[in-house]
Design a protein around this motif. Structure first.
Motif, PDB file in Angstrom:
ATOM      1  N   PHE A   1     -40.247 -39.002  31.502  1.00 16.84           N
ATOM      2  CA  PHE A   1     -39.569 -39.604  30.366  1.00 16.84           C
ATOM      3  C   PHE A   1     -38.573 -40.650  30.792  1.00 16.84           C
ATOM      4  O   PHE A   1     -37.995 -40.681  31.893  1.00 16.84           O
ATOM      5  N   LYS A   2     -38.515 -41.747  30.159  1.00 17.59           N
ATOM      6  CA  LYS A   2     -37.796 -43.019  30.402  1.00 17.59           C
ATOM      7  C   LYS A   2     -37.065 -43.435  29.327  1.00 17.59           C
ATOM      8  O   LYS A   2     -37.692 -43.417  27.998  1.00 17.59           O
ATOM      9  N   MET A   3     -35.835 -43.783  29.074  1.00 19.03           N
ATOM     10  CA  MET A   3     -34.952 -44.760  28.248  1.00 19.03           C
ATOM     11  C   MET A   3     -34.525 -45.895  28.692  1.00 19.03           C
ATOM     12  O   MET A   3     -34.004 -45.955  29.684  1.00 19.03           O
ATOM     13  N   TYR A   4     -34.642 -46.818  27.755  1.00 18.16           N
ATOM     14  CA  TYR A   4     -34.059 -48.204  28.079  1.00 18.16           C
ATOM     15  C   TYR A   4     -33.392 -48.776  27.220  1.00 18.16           C
ATOM     16  O   TYR A   4     -33.562 -48.384  25.852  1.00 18.16           O
ATOM     17  N   GLY A   5     -32.138 -49.268  27.465  1.00 19.12           N
ATOM     18  CA  GLY A   5     -30.919 -49.710  26.356  1.00 19.12           C
ATOM     19  C   GLY A   5     -30.185 -50.735  26.819  1.00 19.12           C
ATOM     20  O   GLY A   5     -30.698 -51.380  27.983  1.00 19.12           O
ATOM     21  N   ASP A   6     -29.451 -51.143  25.926  1.00 18.17           N
ATOM     22  CA  ASP A   6     -28.376 -52.327  26.190  1.00 18.17           C
ATOM     23  C   ASP A   6     -27.688 -52.195  27.572  1.00 18.17           C
ATOM     24  O   ASP A   6     -27.415 -52.869  28.259  1.00 18.17           O
ATOM     25  N   ASP A   7     -27.485 -50.939  27.686  1.00 22.93           N
ATOM     26  CA  ASP A   7     -26.519 -50.498  28.878  1.00 22.93           C
ATOM     27  C   ASP A   7     -27.365 -50.124  30.272  1.00 22.93           C
ATOM     28  O   ASP A   7     -26.921 -49.647  30.989  1.00 22.93           O
TER      29      ASP A   7
ATOM     30  N   VAL B   1     -43.466 -45.742  17.453  1.00 17.95           N
ATOM     31  CA  VAL B   1     -42.515 -45.464  16.327  1.00 17.95           C
ATOM     32  C   VAL B   1     -41.647 -46.625  16.632  1.00 17.95           C
ATOM     33  O   VAL B   1     -40.945 -46.897  17.651  1.00 17.95           O
ATOM     34  N   ASN B   2     -41.181 -47.222  15.402  1.00 19.59           N
ATOM     35  CA  ASN B   2     -40.026 -48.013  15.443  1.00 19.59           C
ATOM     36  C   ASN B   2     -38.957 -47.465  14.365  1.00 19.59           C
ATOM     37  O   ASN B   2     -39.487 -46.941  13.349  1.00 19.59           O
ATOM     38  N   TYR B   3     -37.942 -47.097  14.685  1.00 19.52           N
ATOM     39  CA  TYR B   3     -36.840 -46.720  13.571  1.00 19.52           C
ATOM     40  C   TYR B   3     -35.292 -47.401  14.060  1.00 19.52           C
ATOM     41  O   TYR B   3     -35.287 -47.797  15.065  1.00 19.52           O
ATOM     42  N   TYR B   4     -35.025 -47.496  12.929  1.00 19.84           N
ATOM     43  CA  TYR B   4     -33.464 -48.412  12.672  1.00 19.84           C
ATOM     44  C   TYR B   4     -32.635 -47.926  11.662  1.00 19.84           C
ATOM     45  O   TYR B   4     -32.885 -47.355  10.746  1.00 19.84           O
ATOM     46  N   TYR B   5     -31.332 -48.183  11.872  1.00 23.56           N
ATOM     47  CA  TYR B   5     -30.204 -47.708  10.808  1.00 23.56           C
ATOM     48  C   TYR B   5     -28.952 -48.693  11.403  1.00 23.56           C
ATOM     49  O   TYR B   5     -28.764 -49.169  12.375  1.00 23.56           O
ATOM     50  N   GLY B   6     -28.296 -48.628  10.188  1.00 22.40           N
ATOM     51  CA  GLY B   6     -26.770 -49.362  10.608  1.00 22.40           C
ATOM     52  C   GLY B   6     -25.810 -48.259  10.830  1.00 22.40           C
ATOM     53  O   GLY B   6     -25.792 -47.216  10.648  1.00 22.40           O
ATOM     54  N   PRO B   7     -24.585 -48.773  11.698  1.00 24.90           N
ATOM     55  CA  PRO B   7     -23.722 -47.968  11.985  1.00 24.90           C
ATOM     56  C   PRO B   7     -23.012 -47.439  10.653  1.00 24.90           C
ATOM     57  O   PRO B   7     -22.964 -48.286   9.803  1.00 24.90           O
ATOM     58  N   PRO B   8     -22.506 -46.381  10.813  1.00 22.56           N
ATOM     59  CA  PRO B   8     -21.774 -45.606   9.599  1.00 22.56           C
ATOM     60  C   PRO B   8     -20.403 -46.251   9.172  1.00 22.56           C
ATOM     61  O   PRO B   8     -19.705 -46.699  10.237  1.00 22.56           O
ATOM     62  N   GLY B   9     -19.765 -46.197   8.267  1.00 21.03           N
ATOM     63  CA  GLY B   9     -18.398 -46.663   7.886  1.00 21.03           C
ATOM     64  C   GLY B   9     -18.292 -48.146   8.260  1.00 21.03           C
ATOM     65  O   GLY B   9     -17.222 -48.238   9.092  1.00 21.03           O
ATOM     66  N   LEU B  10     -19.138 -48.939   7.868  1.00 20.31           N
ATOM     67  CA  LEU B  10     -18.908 -50.371   8.056  1.00 20.31           C
ATOM     68  C   LEU B  10     -17.838 -51.232   7.443  1.00 20.31           C
ATOM     69  O   LEU B  10     -17.723 -52.171   7.302  1.00 20.31           O
ATOM     70  N   VAL B  11     -17.265 -50.459   6.151  1.00 20.72           N
ATOM     71  CA  VAL B  11     -16.494 -51.156   5.251  1.00 20.72           C
ATOM     72  C   VAL B  11     -15.260 -51.684   5.876  1.00 20.72           C
ATOM     73  O   VAL B  11     -14.585 -51.286   6.665  1.00 20.72           O
ATOM     74  N   GLY B  12     -15.179 -53.198   6.054  1.00 15.10           N
ATOM     75  CA  GLY B  12     -14.031 -53.635   6.451  1.00 15.10           C
ATOM     76  C   GLY B  12     -14.095 -53.983   7.980  1.00 15.10           C
ATOM     77  O   GLY B  12     -13.222 -54.518   8.381  1.00 15.10           O
ATOM     78  N   ASP B  13     -15.177 -53.514   8.623  1.00 14.11           N
ATOM     79  CA  ASP B  13     -15.401 -53.950  10.118  1.00 14.11           C
ATOM     80  C   ASP B  13     -16.277 -55.009  10.184  1.00 14.11           C
ATOM     81  O   ASP B  13     -17.561 -54.834  10.291  1.00 14.11           O
TER      82      ASP B  13
ATOM     83  N   TYR C   1     -27.522 -53.677  13.227  1.00 22.80           N
ATOM     84  CA  TYR C   1     -28.371 -52.581  13.084  1.00 22.80           C
ATOM     85  C   TYR C   1     -28.930 -52.195  14.401  1.00 22.80           C
ATOM     86  O   TYR C   1     -28.824 -53.087  15.460  1.00 22.80           O
ATOM     87  N   ASN C   2     -28.985 -50.882  14.566  1.00 21.56           N
ATOM     88  CA  ASN C   2     -29.652 -50.292  15.854  1.00 21.56           C
ATOM     89  C   ASN C   2     -31.170 -50.073  15.792  1.00 21.56           C
ATOM     90  O   ASN C   2     -31.513 -49.489  14.833  1.00 21.56           O
ATOM     91  N   LEU C   3     -32.080 -50.624  16.565  1.00 21.13           N
ATOM     92  CA  LEU C   3     -33.397 -50.727  16.755  1.00 21.13           C
ATOM     93  C   LEU C   3     -33.905 -49.914  17.644  1.00 21.13           C
ATOM     94  O   LEU C   3     -33.342 -50.195  18.907  1.00 21.13           O
ATOM     95  N   HIS C   4     -34.766 -49.099  17.465  1.00 16.69           N
ATOM     96  CA  HIS C   4     -35.427 -48.156  18.537  1.00 16.69           C
ATOM     97  C   HIS C   4     -36.657 -48.299  18.534  1.00 16.69           C
ATOM     98  O   HIS C   4     -37.390 -48.219  17.329  1.00 16.69           O
ATOM     99  N   SER C   5     -37.426 -48.273  19.346  1.00 20.86           N
ATOM    100  CA  SER C   5     -39.023 -48.060  19.746  1.00 20.86           C
ATOM    101  C   SER C   5     -39.246 -46.769  20.605  1.00 20.86           C
ATOM    102  O   SER C   5     -38.562 -46.742  21.711  1.00 20.86           O
ATOM    103  N   ALA C   6     -40.224 -45.989  20.364  1.00 27.71           N
ATOM    104  CA  ALA C   6     -40.504 -44.823  21.022  1.00 27.71           C
ATOM    105  C   ALA C   6     -42.031 -44.757  20.957  1.00 27.71           C
ATOM    106  O   ALA C   6     -42.757 -44.828  20.035  1.00 27.71           O
TER     107      ALA C   6
ATOM    108  N   PHE D   1     -41.263 -42.388  26.115  1.00 30.21           N
ATOM    109  CA  PHE D   1     -40.197 -43.589  26.456  1.00 30.21           C
ATOM    110  C   PHE D   1     -39.592 -43.993  25.066  1.00 30.21           C
ATOM    111  O   PHE D   1     -40.125 -43.922  24.142  1.00 30.21           O
ATOM    112  N   ILE D   2     -38.172 -44.390  25.377  1.00 29.72           N
ATOM    113  CA  ILE D   2     -37.382 -44.778  24.099  1.00 29.72           C
ATOM    114  C   ILE D   2     -36.682 -46.189  24.616  1.00 29.72           C
ATOM    115  O   ILE D   2     -36.359 -46.218  25.686  1.00 29.72           O
ATOM    116  N   HIS D   3     -36.836 -47.220  23.523  1.00 27.76           N
ATOM    117  CA  HIS D   3     -35.994 -48.415  23.876  1.00 27.76           C
ATOM    118  C   HIS D   3     -34.934 -48.696  22.711  1.00 27.76           C
ATOM    119  O   HIS D   3     -35.672 -48.340  21.652  1.00 27.76           O
TER     120      HIS D   3
END
Length: 147
Positions: free
Chosen positions: A57-63, A102-114, A121-126, A139-141
């Motif tokens: 298993f490997k995970m790749y991300g912004d960090d 798989v691609n899956y994506y979502y926006g962060p919760p509680g964005l009102v006023g931020d 949004y967070n985009l993931h591929s697996a 793997f996941i990106h």
């Protein structure tokens, strides 16, 4: 001559177009593997997390890039669990006999006023592959997309 005909038949029959039937991976099972992975990581259930990932298993991300043990340490260092309903993410799933992309994506919760996070949004591929009778994440990106 008889042996030559037998050899010819063996090669032509043996090399013929054999369409191998297989059952495609069920997209619902793929989605469940992703949801189980996210819930396991979010609740620090590392045994379940290990059971649904491949040995390589490997995970790749912004960090950076993580193997399984580095991902576990990253989760342990994370300040608090995410507050998402993972079942409600948007999924795009393509399957074949051996696995799924798989691609899956979502926006962060509680964005009102931020204003810094609105539109992101967070985009993931697996890639999930069949290992024996089970589906496991290979793997996941993961990346944050800024509009």
């Amino acid at each position: 001559m008889k042996n030559l005909v037998i050899i010819f038949l063996v090669f032509t029959v043996g090399c013929g177009n054999k369409s191998q039937k297989c059952d495609k991976v069920d997209p619902k099972q793929v989605k469940q593997v992703i949801v189980d992975f996210l819930y396991s990581g979010n609740h620090s259930d590392f045994e379940k997390l290990r059971n649904i990932t491949t040995q390589d298993f490997k995970m790749y991300g912004d960090d950076g890039e993580w193997n399984f043990n580095e991902l576990v340490q990253f989760i342990k260092d994370w300040p608090e669990p995410d507050r998402f309903n993972f079942d409600e993410f948007d999924y795009e799933i393509e399957t074949d006999c051996n696995g799924a992309f798989v691609n899956y994506y979502y926006g962060p919760p509680g964005l009102v006023g931020d204003s810094d996070q609105i539109g992101n949004y967070n985009l993931h591929s697996a890639y999930i592959k069949r290992v024996g009778d089970e589906l496991k994440i290979n793997f996941i990106h993961s990346t944050t997309v800024k509009e």
